[in-house]
Design a protein around this motif. Structure first.
Motif, PDB file in Angstrom:
ATOM      1  N   MET A   1       0.842  -1.177   0.000  1.00  0.00           N
ATOM      2  CA  MET A   1       0.000   0.000   0.000  1.00  0.00           C
ATOM      3  C   MET A   1       0.888   1.242   0.000  1.00  0.00           C
ATOM      4  N   VAL A   2       0.469   2.242  -0.747  1.00  0.00           N
ATOM      5  CA  VAL A   2       1.202   3.508  -0.789  1.00  0.00           C
ATOM      6  C   VAL A   2       0.668   4.406   0.312  1.00  0.00           C
ATOM      7  N   VAL A   3       1.566   5.040   1.036  1.00  0.00           N
ATOM      8  CA  VAL A   3       1.196   5.948   2.115  1.00  0.00           C
ATOM      9  C   VAL A   3       1.946   7.262   1.919  1.00  0.00           C
ATOM     10  N   ILE A   4       1.269   8.360   2.227  1.00  0.00           N
ATOM     11  CA  ILE A   4       1.897   9.678   2.171  1.00  0.00           C
ATOM     12  C   ILE A   4       2.252  10.038   3.599  1.00  0.00           C
ATOM     13  N   ARG A   5       3.550  10.172   3.857  1.00  0.00           N
ATOM     14  CA  ARG A   5       4.013  10.356   5.225  1.00  0.00           C
ATOM     15  C   ARG A   5       5.233  11.262   5.274  1.00  0.00           C
ATOM     16  N   SER A  24       4.384   1.394   2.087  1.00  0.00           N
ATOM     17  CA  SER A  24       4.299   1.298   3.544  1.00  0.00           C
ATOM     18  C   SER A  24       5.284   0.302   4.129  1.00  0.00           C
ATOM     19  N   ARG A  25       5.811  -0.616   3.307  1.00  0.00           N
ATOM     20  CA  ARG A  25       6.764  -1.616   3.804  1.00  0.00           C
ATOM     21  C   ARG A  25       8.183  -1.068   3.918  1.00  0.00           C
ATOM     22  N   ASN A  26       8.452   0.076   3.301  1.00  0.00           N
ATOM     23  CA  ASN A  26       9.784   0.675   3.373  1.00  0.00           C
ATOM     24  C   ASN A  26       9.961   1.424   4.687  1.00  0.00           C
ATOM     25  N   PRO A  27      11.201   1.550   5.173  1.00  0.00           N
ATOM     26  CA  PRO A  27      11.436   2.288   6.414  1.00  0.00           C
ATOM     27  C   PRO A  27      11.079   3.770   6.270  1.00  0.00           C
TER      28      PRO A  27
END
Length: 86
Positions: A1-5, A24-27
């Motif tokens: 899933m893509v997250v904007i953070r 979302s799986r990346n640090p």
């Protein structure tokens, strides 16, 4: 899933955050897909503290990206600051 953070940068005691679209799986500070803005909480004087590319943010949200709670707060803050100026 893509997250904007937020992705933290800057030095110790001088935080600087990039607002990024990332898997979302990346640090937190790891690989990202696109940088859509920045947030500088310790900006002083005439320095810009928040910049967002609303067109790119809308693009990612329309394609299913989830916005983190902190970024959602910053987006709302930026929209409120932009409406009186318009």
């Amino acid at each position: 899933m893509v997250v904007i953070r937020l992705s933290r940068g800057g030095s110790k005691k001088r935080p600087f955050f990039n607002i990024v679209a990332a898997d979302s799986r990346n640090p937190r500070d790891g690989r990202f897909l696109e940088r859509v803005g920045f947030y500088n909480p310790v900006a002083s004087g005439n320095a810009e503290s928040l910049r967002l590319a609303f067109d790119r943010l809308d693009h990612w949200v329309k394609n299913g990206a989830q916005v983190s709670p902190t970024v959602a707060r910053l987006v709302k803050q930026a929209q409120q600051a932009a409406t009186p100026a318009a």
